[in-house]
Design a protein around this motif. Sequence first.
Motif, short mmCIF file in Angstrom:
data_model
loop_
_atom_site.label_atom_id
_atom_site.label_comp_id
_atom_site.label_asym_id
_atom_site.label_seq_id
_atom_site.Cartn_x
_atom_site.Cartn_y
_atom_site.Cartn_z
N ARG A 187 6.04 58.21 -42.49
CA ARG A 187 6.48 59.42 -43.20
C ARG A 187 5.33 59.97 -44.03
O ARG A 187 4.73 59.26 -44.83
CB ARG A 187 7.68 59.10 -44.11
N SER A 225 5.83 63.24 -45.43
CA SER A 225 6.47 64.22 -46.31
C SER A 225 7.93 63.84 -46.50
O SER A 225 8.59 63.40 -45.56
CB SER A 225 6.38 65.62 -45.72
N SER A 226 8.43 64.01 -47.74
CA SER A 226 9.83 63.73 -48.05
C SER A 226 10.63 65.00 -48.26
O SER A 226 11.81 64.93 -48.63
CB SER A 226 9.92 62.85 -49.31
N THR A 227 10.03 66.15 -48.03
CA THR A 227 10.73 67.41 -48.21
C THR A 227 11.19 67.95 -46.86
O THR A 227 10.59 67.66 -45.83
CB THR A 227 9.82 68.45 -48.89
N GLY A 228 12.25 68.74 -46.87
CA GLY A 228 12.76 69.33 -45.65
C GLY A 228 13.50 68.31 -44.79
O GLY A 228 13.93 67.25 -45.26
N ARG A 229 13.69 68.64 -43.52
CA ARG A 229 14.41 67.76 -42.61
C ARG A 229 13.62 66.48 -42.36
O ARG A 229 12.39 66.47 -42.31
CB ARG A 229 14.65 68.47 -41.27
N ARG A 230 14.37 65.39 -42.22
CA ARG A 230 13.71 64.09 -42.08
C ARG A 230 12.77 64.05 -40.88
O ARG A 230 11.66 63.49 -40.97
CB ARG A 230 14.77 62.99 -41.92
N ALA A 252 11.02 66.33 -39.63
CA ALA A 252 9.81 67.13 -39.82
C ALA A 252 8.80 66.46 -40.72
O ALA A 252 7.67 66.94 -40.85
CB ALA A 252 10.19 68.50 -40.40
N GLY A 253 9.16 65.34 -41.36
CA GLY A 253 8.24 64.69 -42.28
C GLY A 253 7.53 63.49 -41.70
O GLY A 253 6.92 62.72 -42.45
N GLY A 308 3.16 65.98 -39.51
CA GLY A 308 4.54 66.44 -39.55
C GLY A 308 5.18 66.64 -38.19
O GLY A 308 6.36 66.96 -38.11
N GLU A 309 4.43 66.44 -37.11
CA GLU A 309 4.98 66.60 -35.77
C GLU A 309 5.10 65.27 -35.03
O GLU A 309 5.14 65.21 -33.81
CB GLU A 309 4.11 67.57 -34.95
N ASP A 319 22.31 65.26 -43.16
CA ASP A 319 20.87 65.10 -43.12
C ASP A 319 20.39 64.61 -44.48
O ASP A 319 20.46 65.33 -45.46
CB ASP A 319 20.20 66.44 -42.77
#
Length: 407
Positions: A183, A185-190, A192-193, A240-241, A406
């Motif tokens: 992981r 990033s912890s922001t947005g949809r799981r 996407a992080g 993020g991808e 989510d």
Amino acid sequence: MPDTDADTDTDQLRDSDQPGDPDQLRDPDQLRGVVAGFLRRHDRTGDRTAFLRARFDAGLAWVHHPVGLGGLGLPWHLQAVVDDEFTRAGAPDNRPRRNSIGLGMAAPTLLRHGTPQQQRRWLRPLWTGEEIWCQLFSEPDAGSDLAAVATRAERSGDGWLVDGQKVWTSLAHRARWAILLARTSSTGRRHAGLTYFICDMTAPGVQVRPLRQLTGEAEFNEVFLTGVRLPDAMRIGEVGEGWQVARTTLMNERVAIGGRPLAREGGMIGVLTDVWRRHPEIRRTGPHQDLLRLWVRAEAARLTALRLRQQLVAGQPGPEGSAVKLSFAELNQLISGLEIEVRGAAGLRHDDWTMRRPEEPDLLGRTAAYRYLRARGNSIEGGTSEILRNVIAERVLGLPSEPRVDR
């Protein structure tokens, strides 16, 4: 990108090993001639690694790969022509079962998502077996729900620092490299992080511990990552991808587990039919009918897996691999259960509870009791059967998805 002794400039091939016209090589007889010429020029009884490196450089490793990456840009079905010729000549193979994760999951992911530099660095020693791979995906709280991965990768200068725990990791005790989902990033949809990396299993901060299982062996491991530094060059795909990259791995994983190429009556159904033929005293009408039904299911699954492998190599991976893996797990459990039933008390004897760390499960060479116990794990590894049914329902049959929260 880290250097090792296995690095090579694959452009510097001997002229005699340069591939010919791809259109001509689509003729199986022409391709057999290429293999014959290669065998005349290279000693198959000498240094195994040197022979395999030369075979890769000649494009005779994965013939469907591009030139320079172990292939000749040929259709996938011609691989069987090449493999048959090498087998007939008694040439050494790359011991594919020793590196099943590398060959079945890491290689197709690198081919589709890796940079040219990453492909050149890792595909050759992966195919030759000089470098073993493992998979750092599952976690104590993120197995079936892989999007819940909590292992973190934080930016640190021109690289990343990774902290977390992975579990159920086959081959971690032997692996040089790992495919890693972390992981960022912890922001947005799981989904996407997440970002996809290659992890050096010899790096400081990587600790591997055995997990002893029902069979008595420690085939799996848990892996602790504490401040593990990864260069950014070991990132596969964009930040993020990672979920998109991981989907390629997962689709190939399910085929690698449930879709290995088999001859008719290959695998566990072959063990059971052999037992039935050699022991007339166990034959009864009820089990006989059960055996026939399982034989038909196993043959249908074998042919389906063959077709799916062709789709994967043609660059058309899809969720259908979930059905192959689901069928594989159910069949192994039903077949091993029937074997225990027909063998009676003799089938309950487990050969050895010694703590071992095998490279892979031996479903064909051990006892009926071992097969029964080990097959319990088939419905967990590579995606639980419950999750695979959801995948099939939503992505194959087009049924509406379940409401989800989510996190």
